[in-house]
Design a protein around this motif. Sequence first.
Motif, mmCIF file in Angstrom:
data_model
loop_
_atom_site.group_PDB
_atom_site.id
_atom_site.type_symbol
_atom_site.label_atom_id
_atom_site.label_comp_id
_atom_site.label_asym_id
_atom_site.label_seq_id
_atom_site.Cartn_x
_atom_site.Cartn_y
_atom_site.Cartn_z
ATOM 1 N N GLU A 41 20.308 -81.835 -16.715
ATOM 2 C CA GLU A 41 20.186 -82.949 -17.659
ATOM 3 C C GLU A 41 19.668 -82.403 -18.994
ATOM 4 N N SER A 42 19.647 -83.266 -19.993
ATOM 5 C CA SER A 42 19.421 -82.820 -21.367
ATOM 6 C C SER A 42 18.113 -82.055 -21.530
ATOM 7 N N ALA A 43 17.009 -82.574 -20.978
ATOM 8 C CA ALA A 43 15.709 -81.934 -21.164
ATOM 9 C C ALA A 43 15.691 -80.531 -20.571
ATOM 10 N N GLU A 44 16.316 -80.350 -19.405
ATOM 11 C CA GLU A 44 16.370 -79.022 -18.791
ATOM 12 C C GLU A 44 17.223 -78.078 -19.621
ATOM 13 N N GLY A 45 18.286 -78.598 -20.210
ATOM 14 C CA GLY A 45 19.109 -77.766 -21.079
ATOM 15 C C GLY A 45 18.326 -77.250 -22.268
ATOM 16 N N PHE A 46 17.533 -78.124 -22.903
ATOM 17 C CA PHE A 46 16.695 -77.692 -24.022
ATOM 18 C C PHE A 46 15.654 -76.672 -23.566
ATOM 19 N N ALA A 47 15.085 -76.892 -22.379
ATOM 20 C CA ALA A 47 14.092 -75.944 -21.867
ATOM 21 C C ALA A 47 14.724 -74.572 -21.665
ATOM 22 N N ASP A 48 15.922 -74.519 -21.122
ATOM 23 C CA ASP A 48 16.616 -73.240 -20.941
ATOM 24 C C ASP A 48 16.909 -72.579 -22.285
ATOM 25 N N LEU A 49 17.264 -73.391 -23.273
ATOM 26 C CA LEU A 49 17.554 -72.840 -24.594
ATOM 27 C C LEU A 49 16.300 -72.235 -25.213
ATOM 28 N N LEU A 50 15.176 -72.921 -25.089
ATOM 29 C CA LEU A 50 13.945 -72.470 -25.724
ATOM 30 C C LEU A 50 13.369 -71.215 -25.061
ATOM 31 N N THR A 51 13.705 -70.989 -23.777
ATOM 32 C CA THR A 51 13.245 -69.775 -23.096
ATOM 33 C C THR A 51 14.309 -68.687 -23.124
ATOM 34 N N GLU A 52 15.381 -68.901 -23.885
ATOM 35 C CA GLU A 52 16.492 -67.957 -24.016
ATOM 36 C C GLU A 52 17.211 -67.716 -22.694
ATOM 37 N N ALA A 53 17.078 -68.664 -21.751
ATOM 38 C CA ALA A 53 17.846 -68.589 -20.515
ATOM 39 C C ALA A 53 19.256 -69.127 -20.712
ATOM 40 N N ALA A 54 19.502 -69.823 -21.821
ATOM 41 C CA ALA A 54 20.822 -70.379 -22.112
ATOM 42 C C ALA A 54 21.183 -70.101 -23.559
ATOM 43 N N ASN A 55 22.488 -69.969 -23.798
ATOM 44 C CA ASN A 55 23.006 -69.799 -25.154
ATOM 45 C C ASN A 55 23.294 -71.144 -25.808
ATOM 46 N N ILE A 56 23.675 -72.127 -24.997
ATOM 47 C CA ILE A 56 24.001 -73.462 -25.499
ATOM 48 C C ILE A 56 23.324 -74.490 -24.610
ATOM 49 N N ALA A 57 22.690 -75.467 -25.236
ATOM 50 C CA ALA A 57 22.160 -76.619 -24.513
ATOM 51 C C ALA A 57 23.039 -77.824 -24.817
ATOM 52 N N LEU A 58 23.421 -78.541 -23.775
ATOM 53 C CA LEU A 58 24.271 -79.711 -23.927
ATOM 54 C C LEU A 58 23.448 -80.966 -23.675
ATOM 55 N N ALA A 59 23.685 -81.989 -24.478
ATOM 56 C CA ALA A 59 22.842 -83.181 -24.395
ATOM 57 C C ALA A 59 23.618 -84.411 -24.840
ATOM 58 N N PHE A 60 23.069 -85.580 -24.479
ATOM 59 C CA PHE A 60 23.609 -86.858 -24.939
ATOM 60 C C PHE A 60 22.871 -87.373 -26.165
ATOM 61 N N SER A 61 21.745 -86.752 -26.513
ATOM 62 C CA SER A 61 20.958 -87.216 -27.658
ATOM 63 C C SER A 61 20.304 -86.013 -28.325
ATOM 64 N N GLU A 62 19.771 -86.236 -29.519
ATOM 65 C CA GLU A 62 19.151 -85.156 -30.265
ATOM 66 C C GLU A 62 17.848 -84.721 -29.590
ATOM 67 N N PRO A 63 17.400 -83.493 -29.853
ATOM 68 C CA PRO A 63 16.136 -83.048 -29.265
ATOM 69 C C PRO A 63 14.977 -83.910 -29.750
ATOM 70 N N THR A 64 13.973 -84.041 -28.909
ATOM 71 C CA THR A 64 12.791 -84.799 -29.286
ATOM 72 C C THR A 64 11.973 -84.017 -30.308
ATOM 73 N N ALA A 65 11.020 -84.684 -30.934
ATOM 74 C CA ALA A 65 10.152 -84.007 -31.892
ATOM 75 C C ALA A 65 9.386 -82.870 -31.212
ATOM 76 N N ALA A 66 8.968 -83.087 -29.948
ATOM 77 C CA ALA A 66 8.239 -82.031 -29.231
ATOM 78 C C ALA A 66 9.127 -80.825 -28.979
ATOM 79 N N GLU A 67 10.390 -81.061 -28.602
ATOM 80 C CA GLU A 67 11.321 -79.949 -28.374
ATOM 81 C C GLU A 67 11.606 -79.210 -29.675
ATOM 82 N N ARG A 68 11.708 -79.961 -30.747
ATOM 83 C CA ARG A 68 11.927 -79.327 -32.049
ATOM 84 C C ARG A 68 10.740 -78.454 -32.434
ATOM 85 N N ASP A 69 9.522 -78.973 -32.210
ATOM 86 C CA ASP A 69 8.323 -78.201 -32.554
ATOM 87 C C ASP A 69 8.227 -76.931 -31.716
ATOM 88 N N ARG A 70 8.563 -77.015 -30.425
ATOM 89 C CA ARG A 70 8.497 -75.828 -29.570
ATOM 90 C C ARG A 70 9.483 -74.773 -30.020
#
Length: 522
Positions: free
Chosen positions: A142-171
């Motif tokens: 799901e979207s939050a896990e995709g962003f988490a993988d992106l932020l830890t460089e476990a993924a090259n692309i994160a797929l989502a239905f909505s924009e990242p949250t402010a917390a995800e952007r800050d991280r």
Amino acid sequence: MPNATLAIIALAGVLAASQSLSSEVVKLSSPGGGVEVSGRLLGYDGETYRIDTVYGVLTVSADGTDCVGAACPDPGPYVAELMVSGAAGTNTGVVPALLEAFAVERGLAFMRQEEDATHFLYVLSAAEGGGDIARVRFRVTESAEGFADLLTEAANIALAFSEPTAAERDRALEAGLGDLWEDRRSGVLALDALVSIVAPGNPLGEISQPDLARVLRGEVLSWAALGGPDEPIALHLPTTGSALSERISDSLLGGAAVPGEGANRHQDLSDLDSAVEADPLALGVTSFSSSSLSKRLGISGSCGAVIAPEPFTIKTKDYPLTVPQLAFTTDLTAPRFLGEFLAYTRSSLAQEAIRAAGFVDLAIDSRPLARQGDRLVRAILGTGSDVTAPDLRAMIRALDGAVQTSLTFRFKDGSADLDVQSRKSVTLLSEAILKGEFDSGDLIFAGFSDSQGSGETNRDLSLRRAEAVIAALRTELGEAPEPLFDAMSFGFGEALPIACDDDAWGRETNRRVEVWFRRAQP
């Protein structure tokens, strides 16, 4: 800089994270050792090394560069290793379809390998028994896990239905990965929508969002409450915890979970579609892209307005349950293969693949004023002290002979900032202008509002928003010795409503800037 000299390229946020390799130190040197740099090897994409040095993170050309150390990559043919992680609807639908179409267009062979319930792999290779070109692994989550993988460089692309949250952007900013809200790190791949469905023989043609929410909460159990027979509703939904189930919760229930009692849950959305198609007492909620057998219901308002889920209304976001299919990358270098694939997703060939997969593509469509009878009828019936007959005549004169394009702009709640789908529309319109598609006429930017406030205030506000869209478009196009397009802006206020103004989603739908095009007369 001479070719023999080590080329150090500034890390300038290309498209996505490169393949993470090792934490061991390596030494990179130009032939003869004239230039050397040491540090922790972060990634290698076949063309460049990414290395963490005392000078910071550097990207170094692999051409003519020697690598010494246990962590140095195999000097043989490079195979791009990529990970795509995130929302299940995009993961299992549009991205694989685009990847297969990309392979065919490039003359590559591809093979899909199922690994487990949440992982599958695509192997792309040169035709006629050639070596592998890329291995693209998908993690269906799901979207939050995709962003988490992106932020830890476990993924090259994160797929989502909505924009990242402010917390995800800050991280992401704290990790040095760049701003995930920037346009160059985010993009709309395709469009989808939540739809309520019934069997083809069911006489129901539309349902209001409040009624649909009551069904989902278990407050309405019988078809009699929806104007049907006194028979129980057989409710069909995606499986609990899926990305689509969470989207249903967010869009229709204000984030509250859908009660589990009594609903038939489906892991496979095609099974959900088939089950509803076969049962005249069934009502389902699924995605537009997964509902080819059943009948999709329009969304109705108390004033009688009905918006059907169809490609044009999804593109304009007039249909209120539109779901953009989003892709996000970071501020790190990317394998060339990934950059080429992402560039392909914007091509006309890619739009054909998107349509073939059942999603709504991003190609610009048009609809003449003459085909908008429902809107015109509501506009006429709504005339009063704030919208007069002369106001309507002025609007019709301004739009007469023009066609409405599918590019409609909307703004984030309480903000003058365009939402993510509208930012993509700015890019699409600028690309069309650069191709000369609107050279032979005028672009009309028509601003509209809801009915809150006075007529004069709404006309002024809608005009300012129309002019703001023109300004955003000129910024996107950059400086030019002369204007690249002829623009006209109008503020029509509440004169042409799409939906009812008696609820929040109707007012949000009515606040918009439409783009019309009038071709010059020969």
